[in-house]
Design a protein around this motif. Structure first.
Motif, PDB file in Angstrom:
ATOM      1  N   SER A  25       0.833  -1.207   0.000  1.00 35.07           N
ATOM      2  CA  SER A  25       0.000   0.000   0.000  1.00 35.07           C
ATOM      3  C   SER A  25       0.871   1.261   0.000  1.00 35.07           C
ATOM      4  O   SER A  25       0.520   2.242  -0.667  1.00 35.07           O
ATOM      5  N   CYS A  26       1.988   1.225   0.716  1.00 33.71           N
ATOM      6  CA  CYS A  26       2.910   2.372   0.702  1.00 33.71           C
ATOM      7  C   CYS A  26       3.482   2.588  -0.699  1.00 33.71           C
ATOM      8  O   CYS A  26       3.548   3.726  -1.181  1.00 33.71           O
ATOM      9  N   ARG A  27       3.884   1.503  -1.336  1.00 32.83           N
ATOM     10  CA  ARG A  27       4.445   1.599  -2.691  1.00 32.83           C
ATOM     11  C   ARG A  27       3.409   2.101  -3.678  1.00 32.83           C
ATOM     12  O   ARG A  27       3.668   3.025  -4.464  1.00 32.83           O
ATOM     13  N   GLU A  28       2.217   1.524  -3.636  1.00 29.02           N
ATOM     14  CA  GLU A  28       1.171   1.913  -4.578  1.00 29.02           C
ATOM     15  C   GLU A  28       0.696   3.342  -4.351  1.00 29.02           C
ATOM     16  O   GLU A  28       0.350   4.041  -5.315  1.00 29.02           O
ATOM     17  N   ALA A  29       0.710   3.802  -3.109  1.00 26.91           N
ATOM     18  CA  ALA A  29       0.324   5.189  -2.816  1.00 26.91           C
ATOM     19  C   ALA A  29       1.281   6.181  -3.466  1.00 26.91           C
ATOM     20  O   ALA A  29       0.912   7.337  -3.699  1.00 26.91           O
ATOM     21  N   ARG A  30       2.479   5.728  -3.768  1.00 23.19           N
ATOM     22  CA  ARG A  30       3.474   6.579  -4.413  1.00 23.19           C
ATOM     23  C   ARG A  30       3.576   6.277  -5.912  1.00 23.19           C
ATOM     24  O   ARG A  30       4.509   6.710  -6.575  1.00 23.19           O
ATOM     25  N   ALA A  31       2.625   5.506  -6.409  1.00 22.72           N
ATOM     26  CA  ALA A  31       2.533   5.164  -7.832  1.00 22.72           C
ATOM     27  C   ALA A  31       3.832   4.529  -8.350  1.00 22.72           C
ATOM     28  O   ALA A  31       4.284   4.820  -9.453  1.00 22.72           O
ATOM     29  N   MET A  32       4.416   3.656  -7.537  1.00 22.80           N
ATOM     30  CA  MET A  32       5.642   2.959  -7.933  1.00 22.80           C
ATOM     31  C   MET A  32       5.326   1.513  -8.255  1.00 22.80           C
ATOM     32  O   MET A  32       4.476   0.907  -7.607  1.00 22.80           O
ATOM     33  N   THR A  33       6.038   0.985  -9.221  1.00 23.48           N
ATOM     34  CA  THR A  33       5.969  -0.441  -9.493  1.00 23.48           C
ATOM     35  C   THR A  33       6.966  -1.157  -8.587  1.00 23.48           C
ATOM     36  O   THR A  33       7.824  -0.515  -7.965  1.00 23.48           O
ATOM     37  N   GLN A  34       6.864  -2.463  -8.552  1.00 19.10           N
ATOM     38  CA  GLN A  34       7.850  -3.237  -7.793  1.00 19.10           C
ATOM     39  C   GLN A  34       9.239  -3.006  -8.366  1.00 19.10           C
ATOM     40  O   GLN A  34      10.214  -2.897  -7.628  1.00 19.10           O
ATOM     41  N   ARG A  35       9.325  -2.905  -9.664  1.00 20.55           N
ATOM     42  CA  ARG A  35      10.612  -2.651 -10.318  1.00 20.55           C
ATOM     43  C   ARG A  35      11.170  -1.288  -9.899  1.00 20.55           C
ATOM     44  O   ARG A  35      12.360  -1.155  -9.624  1.00 20.55           O
ATOM     45  N   ASP A  36      10.305  -0.265  -9.854  1.00 20.92           N
ATOM     46  CA  ASP A  36      10.734   1.078  -9.410  1.00 20.92           C
ATOM     47  C   ASP A  36      11.314   1.021  -7.997  1.00 20.92           C
ATOM     48  O   ASP A  36      12.381   1.579  -7.734  1.00 20.92           O
ATOM     49  N   LEU A  37      10.592   0.348  -7.109  1.00 24.25           N
ATOM     50  CA  LEU A  37      11.047   0.261  -5.722  1.00 24.25           C
ATOM     51  C   LEU A  37      12.361  -0.502  -5.619  1.00 24.25           C
ATOM     52  O   LEU A  37      13.277  -0.078  -4.904  1.00 24.25           O
ATOM     53  N   ALA A  38      12.467  -1.586  -6.366  1.00 22.57           N
ATOM     54  CA  ALA A  38      13.718  -2.362  -6.349  1.00 22.57           C
ATOM     55  C   ALA A  38      14.895  -1.488  -6.765  1.00 22.57           C
ATOM     56  O   ALA A  38      15.965  -1.531  -6.132  1.00 22.57           O
ATOM     57  N   GLU A  39      14.703  -0.695  -7.796  1.00 15.33           N
ATOM     58  CA  GLU A  39      15.783   0.195  -8.251  1.00 15.33           C
ATOM     59  C   GLU A  39      16.136   1.220  -7.175  1.00 15.33           C
ATOM     60  O   GLU A  39      17.309   1.466  -6.909  1.00 15.33           O
ATOM     61  N   ARG A  40      15.137   1.801  -6.549  1.00 15.04           N
ATOM     62  CA  ARG A  40      15.380   2.820  -5.525  1.00 15.04           C
ATOM     63  C   ARG A  40      16.062   2.246  -4.287  1.00 15.04           C
ATOM     64  O   ARG A  40      16.826   2.935  -3.624  1.00 15.04           O
ATOM     65  N   TYR A  64      16.336  -1.097   6.290  1.00 16.85           N
ATOM     66  CA  TYR A  64      15.165  -0.285   6.628  1.00 16.85           C
ATOM     67  C   TYR A  64      15.296   1.156   6.141  1.00 16.85           C
ATOM     68  O   TYR A  64      14.354   1.723   5.601  1.00 16.85           O
ATOM     69  N   GLU A  65      16.447   1.742   6.365  1.00 16.38           N
ATOM     70  CA  GLU A  65      16.609   3.149   5.989  1.00 16.38           C
ATOM     71  C   GLU A  65      16.479   3.339   4.481  1.00 16.38           C
ATOM     72  O   GLU A  65      15.810   4.277   4.029  1.00 16.38           O
ATOM     73  N   ALA A  66      17.073   2.459   3.699  1.00 12.95           N
ATOM     74  CA  ALA A  66      16.976   2.565   2.240  1.00 12.95           C
ATOM     75  C   ALA A  66      15.524   2.439   1.780  1.00 12.95           C
ATOM     76  O   ALA A  66      15.069   3.184   0.904  1.00 12.95           O
ATOM     77  N   TRP A  67      14.801   1.500   2.377  1.00 17.40           N
ATOM     78  CA  TRP A  67      13.385   1.326   2.022  1.00 17.40           C
ATOM     79  C   TRP A  67      12.587   2.559   2.427  1.00 17.40           C
ATOM     80  O   TRP A  67      11.718   3.014   1.674  1.00 17.40           O
ATOM     81  N   ALA A  68      12.842   3.072   3.605  1.00 18.61           N
ATOM     82  CA  ALA A  68      12.121   4.253   4.085  1.00 18.61           C
ATOM     83  C   ALA A  68      12.337   5.431   3.137  1.00 18.61           C
ATOM     84  O   ALA A  68      11.372   6.108   2.753  1.00 18.61           O
ATOM     85  N   ILE A  69      13.561   5.659   2.757  1.00 14.32           N
ATOM     86  CA  ILE A  69      13.872   6.759   1.841  1.00 14.32           C
ATOM     87  C   ILE A  69      13.191   6.531   0.495  1.00 14.32           C
ATOM     88  O   ILE A  69      12.588   7.439  -0.071  1.00 14.32           O
ATOM     89  N   ALA A  70      13.259   5.301  -0.003  1.00 12.56           N
ATOM     90  CA  ALA A  70      12.645   4.980  -1.290  1.00 12.56           C
ATOM     91  C   ALA A  70      11.133   5.199  -1.258  1.00 12.56           C
ATOM     92  O   ALA A  70      10.538   5.610  -2.258  1.00 12.56           O
ATOM     93  N   LEU A  71      10.522   4.918  -0.112  1.00 11.59           N
ATOM     94  CA  LEU A  71       9.070   5.058   0.016  1.00 11.59           C
ATOM     95  C   LEU A  71       8.649   6.413   0.581  1.00 11.59           C
ATOM     96  O   LEU A  71       7.472   6.647   0.835  1.00 11.59           O
ATOM     97  N   ASP A  72       9.627   7.296   0.795  1.00 15.32           N
ATOM     98  CA  ASP A  72       9.378   8.637   1.319  1.00 15.32           C
ATOM     99  C   ASP A  72       8.658   8.584   2.668  1.00 15.32           C
ATOM    100  O   ASP A  72       7.642   9.242   2.888  1.00 15.32           O
TER     101      ASP A  72
END
Length: 103
Positions: A25-40, A64-72
């Protein structure tokens, strides 16, 4: 005891699935694909994102920190959320006031 709190493998699996739904839900709320998140996050394969979101794995704490930053998401808030899902015993000890709210 920890074993008493984590009731069963089924309970642990349910918590991972809940975490996965929250992350999706966090990823989709930011209109990111799984691929986008993986890259970030710096992952080579987006399939790891799929596994996490499906409840078939966990995010390593050192990421955790990298994921948090990627998901804003504020890193402290992100880590706290992961603790709620991945280690509810420690979460309850650190944040007892929030257990009453979420129960």
């Amino acid at each position: 005891m920890y074993a008493q709190y984590v009731r069963s493998a089924d309970h642990a699996r349910q918590l991972r699935q809940d975490a996965g739904r929250w992350l999706r839900s966090c990823r989709e709320a930011r209109a990111m694909t799984q691929r986008d998140l993986a890259e970030r996050v710096g992952l080579r394969y987006y399939t790891f994102i799929s596994q996490i979101e499906g409840g078939h794995g966990r995010i390593p704490p050192d990421q955790y920190e990298a994921w948090a930053i990627a998901l804003d998401i504020e890193p402290r808030d992100f880590a706290k959320s992961m603790l709620r899902y991945y280690d509810p015993f420690t979460f309850r000890l650190l944040f007892p006031e929030e257990m009453a709210v979420s129960a």
